[in-house]
Design a protein around this motif. Structure first.
Motif, PDB file in Angstrom:
ATOM      1  N   LEU A  91       0.870  -1.417  -0.071  1.00  0.00           N
ATOM      2  CA  LEU A  91       0.163  -0.110  -0.008  1.00  0.00           C
ATOM      3  C   LEU A  91       0.811   1.034  -0.015  1.00  0.00           C
ATOM      4  CD1 LEU A  91      -2.705  -0.941   2.638  1.00  0.00           C
ATOM      5  CD2 LEU A  91      -2.723  -1.526   0.090  1.00  0.00           C
ATOM      6  N   VAL A  92       0.569   2.364  -0.677  1.00  0.00           N
ATOM      7  CA  VAL A  92       1.304   3.525  -0.936  1.00  0.00           C
ATOM      8  C   VAL A  92       0.338   4.745  -0.713  1.00  0.00           C
ATOM      9  CG1 VAL A  92       2.720   4.771  -2.360  1.00  0.00           C
ATOM     10  CG2 VAL A  92       2.757   2.313  -2.569  1.00  0.00           C
ATOM     11  N   VAL A  93       0.585   5.534   0.265  1.00  0.00           N
ATOM     12  CA  VAL A  93       0.132   6.619   0.749  1.00  0.00           C
ATOM     13  C   VAL A  93       0.446   7.805  -0.307  1.00  0.00           C
ATOM     14  CG1 VAL A  93      -0.151   8.655   2.033  1.00  0.00           C
ATOM     15  CG2 VAL A  93      -0.034   6.661   3.205  1.00  0.00           C
ATOM     16  N   GLN A  94      -0.452   8.175  -1.209  1.00  0.00           N
ATOM     17  CA  GLN A  94      -0.259   9.081  -2.406  1.00  0.00           C
ATOM     18  C   GLN A  94       0.020  10.507  -1.860  1.00  0.00           C
ATOM     19  OE1 GLN A  94      -0.055   6.109  -4.342  1.00  0.00           O
ATOM     20  NE2 GLN A  94      -0.416   7.576  -5.874  1.00  0.00           N
ATOM     21  N   ASP A  95       0.439  11.649  -2.734  1.00  0.00           N
ATOM     22  CA  ASP A  95       0.704  12.854  -2.412  1.00  0.00           C
ATOM     23  C   ASP A  95      -0.709  13.385  -2.091  1.00  0.00           C
ATOM     24  OD1 ASP A  95       3.479  12.473  -2.736  1.00  0.00           O
ATOM     25  OD2 ASP A  95       3.401  13.339  -4.894  1.00  0.00           O
ATOM     26  N   ASP A  96      -1.652  13.039  -2.564  1.00  0.00           N
ATOM     27  CA  ASP A  96      -3.075  13.597  -2.441  1.00  0.00           C
ATOM     28  C   ASP A  96      -3.832  13.057  -1.256  1.00  0.00           C
ATOM     29  OD1 ASP A  96      -3.846  11.349  -3.464  1.00  0.00           O
ATOM     30  OD2 ASP A  96      -5.302  12.067  -5.062  1.00  0.00           O
ATOM     31  N   GLY A  97      -3.011  12.091  -0.525  1.00  0.00           N
ATOM     32  CA  GLY A  97      -3.445  11.483   0.839  1.00  0.00           C
ATOM     33  C   GLY A  97      -4.377  10.259   0.611  1.00  0.00           C
ATOM     34  N   THR A  98      -4.805   9.819  -0.492  1.00  0.00           N
ATOM     35  CA  THR A  98      -5.377   8.858  -1.177  1.00  0.00           C
ATOM     36  C   THR A  98      -4.673   7.575  -0.789  1.00  0.00           C
ATOM     37  OG1 THR A  98      -5.054   8.722  -3.437  1.00  0.00           O
ATOM     38  CG2 THR A  98      -7.055   9.665  -2.335  1.00  0.00           C
ATOM     39  N   LEU A  99      -4.876   6.359  -0.555  1.00  0.00           N
ATOM     40  CA  LEU A  99      -4.298   5.162  -0.558  1.00  0.00           C
ATOM     41  C   LEU A  99      -4.473   4.301  -1.752  1.00  0.00           C
ATOM     42  CD1 LEU A  99      -2.406   3.972   1.572  1.00  0.00           C
ATOM     43  CD2 LEU A  99      -4.706   2.966   2.704  1.00  0.00           C
ATOM     44  N   ALA A 100      -3.112   3.905  -2.466  1.00  0.00           N
ATOM     45  CA  ALA A 100      -3.162   2.947  -3.471  1.00  0.00           C
ATOM     46  C   ALA A 100      -2.701   1.546  -3.067  1.00  0.00           C
ATOM     47  CB  ALA A 100      -2.337   3.761  -4.566  1.00  0.00           C
ATOM     48  N   ALA A 101      -3.316   0.501  -3.666  1.00  0.00           N
ATOM     49  CA  ALA A 101      -2.878  -0.729  -3.520  1.00  0.00           C
ATOM     50  C   ALA A 101      -2.337  -1.404  -4.772  1.00  0.00           C
ATOM     51  CB  ALA A 101      -4.021  -1.529  -3.153  1.00  0.00           C
ATOM     52  N   THR A 102      -1.053  -2.073  -4.782  1.00  0.00           N
ATOM     53  CA  THR A 102      -0.700  -2.618  -5.595  1.00  0.00           C
ATOM     54  C   THR A 102       0.014  -4.234  -5.150  1.00  0.00           C
ATOM     55  OG1 THR A 102       1.132  -2.731  -7.634  1.00  0.00           O
ATOM     56  CG2 THR A 102       1.680  -1.756  -5.612  1.00  0.00           C
ATOM     57  N   ASN A 103       0.290  -5.005  -6.145  1.00  0.00           N
ATOM     58  CA  ASN A 103       0.912  -6.292  -5.671  1.00  0.00           C
ATOM     59  C   ASN A 103       2.435  -6.258  -6.354  1.00  0.00           C
ATOM     60  OD1 ASN A 103       1.802  -8.832  -5.662  1.00  0.00           O
ATOM     61  ND2 ASN A 103      -0.286  -9.458  -5.014  1.00  0.00           N
ATOM     62  N   THR A 104       3.361  -6.420  -5.843  1.00  0.00           N
ATOM     63  CA  THR A 104       4.801  -6.371  -6.367  1.00  0.00           C
ATOM     64  C   THR A 104       5.495  -7.717  -6.662  1.00  0.00           C
ATOM     65  OG1 THR A 104       5.860  -6.272  -4.193  1.00  0.00           O
ATOM     66  CG2 THR A 104       5.072  -4.222  -5.230  1.00  0.00           C
ATOM     67  N   ASP A 105       4.461  -8.838  -6.370  1.00  0.00           N
ATOM     68  CA  ASP A 105       5.235 -10.112  -6.578  1.00  0.00           C
ATOM     69  C   ASP A 105       5.394 -10.628  -8.042  1.00  0.00           C
ATOM     70  OD1 ASP A 105       5.400 -11.072  -3.895  1.00  0.00           O
ATOM     71  OD2 ASP A 105       3.318 -11.965  -3.621  1.00  0.00           O
ATOM     72  N   ALA A 106       4.688 -10.207  -8.957  1.00  0.00           N
ATOM     73  CA  ALA A 106       4.551 -10.465 -10.231  1.00  0.00           C
ATOM     74  C   ALA A 106       6.096  -9.766 -10.642  1.00  0.00           C
ATOM     75  CB  ALA A 106       3.716 -10.098 -11.064  1.00  0.00           C
ATOM     76  N   TYR A 107       6.208  -8.647 -10.346  1.00  0.00           N
ATOM     77  CA  TYR A 107       7.341  -7.837 -10.665  1.00  0.00           C
ATOM     78  C   TYR A 107       8.574  -8.477 -10.114  1.00  0.00           C
ATOM     79  CZ  TYR A 107      10.623  -3.867 -10.323  1.00  0.00           C
ATOM     80  OH  TYR A 107      11.872  -3.136 -10.203  1.00  0.00           O
ATOM     81  N   GLY A 108       8.433  -8.962  -8.680  1.00  0.00           N
ATOM     82  CA  GLY A 108       9.535  -9.837  -8.231  1.00  0.00           C
ATOM     83  C   GLY A 108      10.069 -10.928  -8.650  1.00  0.00           C
ATOM     84  N   LEU A 109       8.843 -11.762  -9.154  1.00  0.00           N
ATOM     85  CA  LEU A 109       9.220 -13.027 -10.011  1.00  0.00           C
ATOM     86  C   LEU A 109      10.078 -12.643 -11.317  1.00  0.00           C
ATOM     87  CD1 LEU A 109       7.849 -16.321 -10.142  1.00  0.00           C
ATOM     88  CD2 LEU A 109       7.261 -14.991 -12.339  1.00  0.00           C
TER      89      LEU A 109
END
Ligand code: ATR
Length: 285
Positions: A91-109
């Motif tokens: 999860l990443v807190v964006q500059d505008d304060g909203t919360l974004a979700a991603t999944n980095t496992d595919a990238y890691g693989l």
């Protein structure tokens, strides 16, 4: 007032996570005024903990079992990768304060395979079929990662055929054929393959061994086991013995972490032997 950038990993339990050692190593190496801690969070507490992230100075957080799916209902945006995998680990807190979700496992693989077998990855494994053993959460990430590099055929081999079949639909694309195959067909699935990825728990410390005859696998096919305890699994040892390029699973953990670190702390950190050794030392404790 100088701001300390906060991040961490939330799970229940979370004490065995290697992520604090990993991110802590990078924070120190790059001299960043930041922290990365493990937070035990009970499932019932997750909504309130996530709601407070920004106010408590968090840049974001990693999520592990059992929060990867439930957190998706608690964020403002979910990117395409997390949506297809059906789980969020970052999860990443964006500059505008909203919360974004991603999944980095595919990238890691993919980045882990790129690090050890760059030519084969660049050549898309000679356009040959790619084989995934397993159909759990790790297989979903592998499937999305391999679909995104432009695979033309992916074979998902699983003990429970219905789970493999259910996975096939998540990367629907007219240029990609996804075949679900039963466990008894695994030797057949390896014939003419360019890559084999084990995402099952077989071969892991304390689990049953992975019984797989590599006899039908082409000698130049890349073999990747995402199991990293032990580091040298039976599958990787068998692959090396017959000359196949072998990629261990620890690198996937290290490379998937890069994306979170970059988003929270603004630096794309390096995966090298120092980092591997720091994480292996933490695992041994
Ligand atoms: P994760 O989400 O971490 O990938 P999981 O959902 O528990 O974990 O998936 C574990 C994988 O290992 C599954 O593909 C499972 O096969 P089933 O879908 O048939 O359960 C596979 N697996 C576990 N034990 C196995 C065994 N003894 N033989 C074959 N496959 C096995």
């Amino acid at each position: 007032m100088s701001e300390v950038l906060r991040a961490g990993v939330m799970g229940w339990p979370v004490s065995h996570s290697l992520s604090p050692a990993l991110h802590g190593h990078w924070l120190q190496r790059y001299g960043i005024a930041g922290t990365y801690e493990a937070f035990p969070v009970e499932p019932d507490e997750l909504p309130s903990v996530i709601a407070r992230l920004r106010d408590e100075g968090f840049r974001g957080t990693n999520l592990t079992v059992p929060h990867k799916e439930s957190a998706m209902a608690l964020v403002d945006t979910i990117d395409d990768t997390a949506r297809r995998i059906g789980a969020a680990n970052t999860l990443v807190v964006q500059d505008d304060g909203t919360l974004a979700a991603t999944n980095t496992d595919a990238y890691g693989l993919i980045e882990n395979i790129r690090a050890d077998a760059p030519e084969q990855l660049a050549a898309k494994f000679s356009g040959r079929p790619l084989v995934i053993l397993g159909a759990g959460g790790a297989a979903r990430a592998a499937l999305v990662g391999l679909a995104d590099i432009g695979a033309t055929e992916i074979r998902i081999v699983n003990r429970t055929l219905a789970r493999a079949e259910a996975l096939a639909g998540i990367v629907a694309d007219q240029d990609l054929v996804v075949r679900a195959m039963g466990w008894e067909d695994r030797a057949r699935a390896l014939a003419d393959a360019g890559l084999l990825v084990n995402t099952t728990t077989l071969g892991m410390q304390g689990q049953a061994p992975l019984e797989l005859d590599l006899g039908t696998l082409p000698a130049d096919a890349v073999v990747n086991d995402i199991v990293y305890a032990p580091l040298e699994t039976g599958l990787l040892a068998a692959a090396r013995q017959r000359g196949n390029p072998a990629v261990d699973g620890l690198g996937m953990l290290l490379h998937q972490a890069r994306a979170g670190f970059r988003a929270w702390f603004g630096i794309d950190p390096e995966v090298d032997d120092d980092l591997r050794n720091a994480v292996l030392a933490a695992r041994a404790q």
